[in-house]
Design a protein around this motif. Sequence first.
Motif, PDB file in Angstrom:
ATOM      1  N   ARG A 146       0.618  -1.184  -0.275  1.00 51.07           N
ATOM      2  CA  ARG A 146      -0.118  -0.301   0.079  1.00 51.07           C
ATOM      3  C   ARG A 146       0.848   1.409   0.278  1.00 51.07           C
ATOM      4  O   ARG A 146       1.811   1.324   0.530  1.00 51.07           O
ATOM      5  N   THR A 147       0.272   2.460  -0.735  1.00 46.73           N
ATOM      6  CA  THR A 147       1.281   3.736  -0.756  1.00 46.73           C
ATOM      7  C   THR A 147       0.855   4.390   0.316  1.00 46.73           C
ATOM      8  O   THR A 147       0.669   4.783   1.174  1.00 46.73           O
ATOM      9  N   ARG A 155      -4.999  10.766   1.756  1.00 49.94           N
ATOM     10  CA  ARG A 155      -4.733  12.348   1.402  1.00 49.94           C
ATOM     11  C   ARG A 155      -5.910  13.426   1.742  1.00 49.94           C
ATOM     12  O   ARG A 155      -5.596  14.397   2.042  1.00 49.94           O
ATOM     13  N   PHE A 209       5.369   5.731  -4.826  1.00 50.97           N
ATOM     14  CA  PHE A 209       6.255   6.722  -5.956  1.00 50.97           C
ATOM     15  C   PHE A 209       5.737   7.616  -6.162  1.00 50.97           C
ATOM     16  O   PHE A 209       4.644   8.452  -6.059  1.00 50.97           O
ATOM     17  N   ILE A 210       6.694   8.461  -6.752  1.00 51.85           N
ATOM     18  CA  ILE A 210       6.156  10.009  -7.703  1.00 51.85           C
ATOM     19  C   ILE A 210       6.510  10.178  -8.650  1.00 51.85           C
ATOM     20  O   ILE A 210       7.792  10.527  -9.028  1.00 51.85           O
ATOM     21  N   GLY A 211       5.302  10.134  -9.548  1.00 52.03           N
ATOM     22  CA  GLY A 211       5.587  10.251 -11.558  1.00 52.03           C
ATOM     23  C   GLY A 211       4.627  11.435 -11.695  1.00 52.03           C
ATOM     24  O   GLY A 211       5.026  12.264 -12.790  1.00 52.03           O
ATOM     25  N   LYS A 260      -6.034  -0.288  -1.054  1.00 60.29           N
ATOM     26  CA  LYS A 260      -6.786   0.304  -2.358  1.00 60.29           C
ATOM     27  C   LYS A 260      -7.842  -0.938  -2.969  1.00 60.29           C
ATOM     28  O   LYS A 260      -6.953  -1.814  -3.444  1.00 60.29           O
ATOM     29  N   ARG A 263      -8.768  -3.492  -5.990  1.00 60.51           N
ATOM     30  CA  ARG A 263      -8.528  -3.205  -7.632  1.00 60.51           C
ATOM     31  C   ARG A 263      -9.693  -4.034  -8.070  1.00 60.51           C
ATOM     32  O   ARG A 263     -10.314  -4.555  -7.768  1.00 60.51           O
ATOM     33  N   GLN A 272       2.855  18.603  -3.746  1.00 59.84           N
ATOM     34  CA  GLN A 272       2.391  17.532  -2.839  1.00 59.84           C
ATOM     35  C   GLN A 272       4.305  17.978  -1.770  1.00 59.84           C
ATOM     36  O   GLN A 272       5.013  17.002  -2.108  1.00 59.84           O
ATOM     37  N   TYR A 289       4.673  16.259   1.240  1.00 60.13           N
ATOM     38  CA  TYR A 289       5.171  15.508   1.559  1.00 60.13           C
ATOM     39  C   TYR A 289       6.299  15.005   0.393  1.00 60.13           C
ATOM     40  O   TYR A 289       7.686  14.271   1.214  1.00 60.13           O
ATOM     41  N   ARG A 338       2.458   7.455   2.339  1.00 61.08           N
ATOM     42  CA  ARG A 338       2.762   8.959   2.244  1.00 61.08           C
ATOM     43  C   ARG A 338       3.264  10.262   3.107  1.00 61.08           C
ATOM     44  O   ARG A 338       3.837  11.322   3.475  1.00 61.08           O
TER      45      ARG A 338
END
Length: 269
Positions: A25-26, A221, A144-146, A183, A185, A79, A81, A28
């Motif tokens: 899980r992400t 978030r 991940f930070i796109g 989250k 799917r 962002q 964070y 942040r």
Amino acid sequence: MKSTEQNERQQDRISDVLAVQRNHRTIRQFTDEPIDKMQIAEIKAVADRTASSMGLQMASVLRITDQSIRTVFGEVTGQPYVADAPELWVFVADLHRNATIVEQKTGKKPVIGMGKFMSAYADALLMAQNVMNAVEALGLGGAFIGSIANDLSRVRQALHLPDGTYAALAVIFGHPDQTPEQKPRMPQNMRFFENTYPTDDTYLGEWDAYDEQMQAYTDLRHPDKTLPSFTDQAIRSFSGPANGRDALLSFLSRSGFQLFSEDRESSKA
Ligand SMILES: Cc1cc2nc3c(=O)[nH]c(=O)nc-3n(C[C@H](O)[C@H](O)[C@H](O)COP(=O)(O)O)c2cc1C
């Protein structure tokens, strides 16, 4: 022959790896505790072992410790964070290194076309995922930070990236200070197929249950509201004009990639 004990130990290790990956899980939000040097070395060693296209090792990593560069990342991504995370690593698709070898050894300027770019991009993304796996296996968490793609020129300038490089993706990580739900799917039959892509279109009704699950999920978030349904997220993301992130080709041309050259060559033939 392996003893039963050895087999059991091996089985335990395998299920540990799978359990970590299934638990993804992400994360942040992090505590202030820095990451231990030994753990950084461990993560680096895993990153270094990542497979690479043709073995050409066309990914590089920049670990960002300078606060002024971190501030740029916070601003570019929008962002906060990202700037504050204990660790911020940038994964770069890197054709500069090998191009330099060619230039120095042959005196010729190499053409860096689309195929090479995609290979280097794949190398960088695989390394980023491998780092995420290592982070999670160590009991840490990350994201991940796109959104660095919001202003790639600024990122390029801040990192002094030379021609033939492209900041593909960033990863932040640290000791988790939040425990988000996983989250949801979409049902697996929507995206795991056998042999050929299914010809029957999925019907909207089939999304209903998943849409409901997504709307019940609270993204930390924005803990005050739940997410839009998945189909609404897809509509939002695919509607409207292309944004800055889609204007990649001109940025890449300015970064020393010759992404049109192959087409031009073949159209001459
Ligand atoms: C390529 C990529 C780019 C992403 N960029 C961001 C980002 O810029 N900021 C962020 O907070 N999360 C980012 N994420 C995390 C996704 O939002 C997250 O993986 C997704 O919502 C699914 O949630 P989960 O990872 O917790 O399952 C990114 C993920 C991927 C794979």
